[in-house]
Design a protein around this motif. Sequence first.
Motif, short mmCIF file in Angstrom:
data_model
loop_
_atom_site.label_atom_id
_atom_site.label_comp_id
_atom_site.label_asym_id
_atom_site.label_seq_id
_atom_site.Cartn_x
_atom_site.Cartn_y
_atom_site.Cartn_z
N LEU A 8 8.26 7.03 -5.66
CA LEU A 8 8.77 5.69 -5.07
C LEU A 8 9.92 5.84 -4.25
O LEU A 8 10.72 6.18 -4.75
N ALA A 249 -0.01 8.96 2.13
CA ALA A 249 0.97 7.96 2.37
C ALA A 249 0.81 7.20 3.69
O ALA A 249 -0.66 7.18 4.05
N ASN A 250 1.57 6.20 3.95
CA ASN A 250 1.11 5.19 5.28
C ASN A 250 2.13 5.55 6.27
O ASN A 250 1.96 4.76 7.49
N PHE A 271 -1.50 0.66 -1.12
CA PHE A 271 -1.12 1.48 -2.26
C PHE A 271 -2.18 1.81 -3.17
O PHE A 271 -2.61 2.90 -3.55
N HIS A 289 2.80 8.63 -1.86
CA HIS A 289 4.03 8.01 -1.41
C HIS A 289 4.04 6.72 -0.84
O HIS A 289 3.10 6.18 -0.49
N THR A 290 5.29 5.92 -1.63
CA THR A 290 5.27 4.63 -0.93
C THR A 290 6.67 4.35 -0.45
O THR A 290 7.77 4.66 -1.08
N LYS A 291 6.83 4.03 0.72
CA LYS A 291 7.94 3.59 1.40
C LYS A 291 8.50 2.09 1.12
O LYS A 291 9.83 2.00 1.32
N ASP A 292 7.73 1.50 0.39
CA ASP A 292 7.97 -0.11 0.33
C ASP A 292 9.30 -0.15 -0.62
O ASP A 292 10.07 -1.40 -0.30
N ILE A 312 3.65 -2.91 -7.06
CA ILE A 312 3.08 -1.54 -7.62
C ILE A 312 2.58 -1.22 -8.84
O ILE A 312 1.62 -0.78 -9.02
#
Length: 419
Positions: A8, A249-250, A271, A289-292, A312
């Motif tokens: 995260l 990931a995005n 996600f 992975h999340t960038k949020d 999440i």
Amino acid sequence: MKTVLMILDGLGDRPHDVLGGKTPLEAAFTPNLDKLCEHAETGIMIPYKQGLPLGTEVAHFLLFGYPIDEFPGRGIINALTRGFELKDKAAYLSTSWAYVEEEDGISIKERWVSDLSDEEVVGLMTVLPDFLDGIEFEWKQSVDVHGVLKLEGDKVSPELSDSDPFYDNSYVMKVEAFETNSENANYTANTINKYLFEVYERLKKHPINLRRIAEGKNPANFLLTKWAGKKPNLPPFKEKHGLNSAIVANGLLMRGIATLLGMDFIRYKGFENGVEIALNSDYEFIHLHTKDTDEAAHTKNPLNKVKVFERIDGEIKALVDSALRGDILLIVTGDHSTPSSGTLIHSGEPVPIMFIGKNVRIDDVKNFGERSCAKGSIRMFGSDLIQMILNLTDRAQFYNFRSGSKALNHIPKEINKLR
Ligand SMILES: [Zn+2]
């Protein structure tokens, strides 16, 4: 056993009055993360050094077990996301289109000209000089106003300081040889300074900019530069750690890191879809992975980060079930701290971490948070992570064994037979 590392981004935070003195992670209602935590070995991870804020790219470089002095610079990662084929005698810089005015130096009026269209960028880039004092220049757009500038030539050095001061309403900085006195670094720095003046001269009278001024918009009349890097010489992740791996990931940045380290990259649609991919693919190591979380913190409203954690938490049910069944080794942590208030971009506090899997020594911590996990059993650095994963999945090689021509951290799948 498959390992899923769920990051995260910018997980760690500070206490906020608006949250009654809690951090966003502490304040969020996260039953799934807490359920994992009840069955986890927990603790805190120092990304690099206490109090030292890191960017996502260098934090990941350390998490993936690479030494920090081999980090090639974010300019390189950006160049890889743009499909640059990296050359030996070249330096790669990240750039942004800016609006400046000459007044006792070059004063920055808008660091990123935010309403610049892609068509305008294409029009403006055609007048960028492509050759100056024996150095070839090539610019490519990465996203919006951001791009990558390649410098190539026999005398090119990547040991350069930034012209981007990183703060609004400041001045363009002179590019200098960075931490060196080498002739090539000084030569390259002087040439870039000349290049930047030339860019300014050409851009300020460009028809697109004259039109923008007539329309009451800010002209994009400067190219701010930062994060110079050179082609790295890094062993791929598989060779270094013996694990088939993918980043799920995005973001473009994650794709650049995957390319840099020879890992596969899978882009998810949301996600929950990322969780599905992580559980259903055959890789030995998956980085989900999340960038949020980081982006929510950058809004400087702690409540936004709380909401993202809660969302999440609702999307990881399948991952929780799999980890609690003992099918996978799951690690949940962040790459660095991002404070949801104050002036810092990222901050230097450690991040909470938890390991869930069949070999972990479950401790007494029941809630996933910065201060609760500080009571857990683990104290570690980001650079310890891969070795711990190799150990928990029974892949770690006895220290000092010499199974082949190279020192390995893992038991090799194949040996060279004497014949
Ligand atoms: Zn960030």
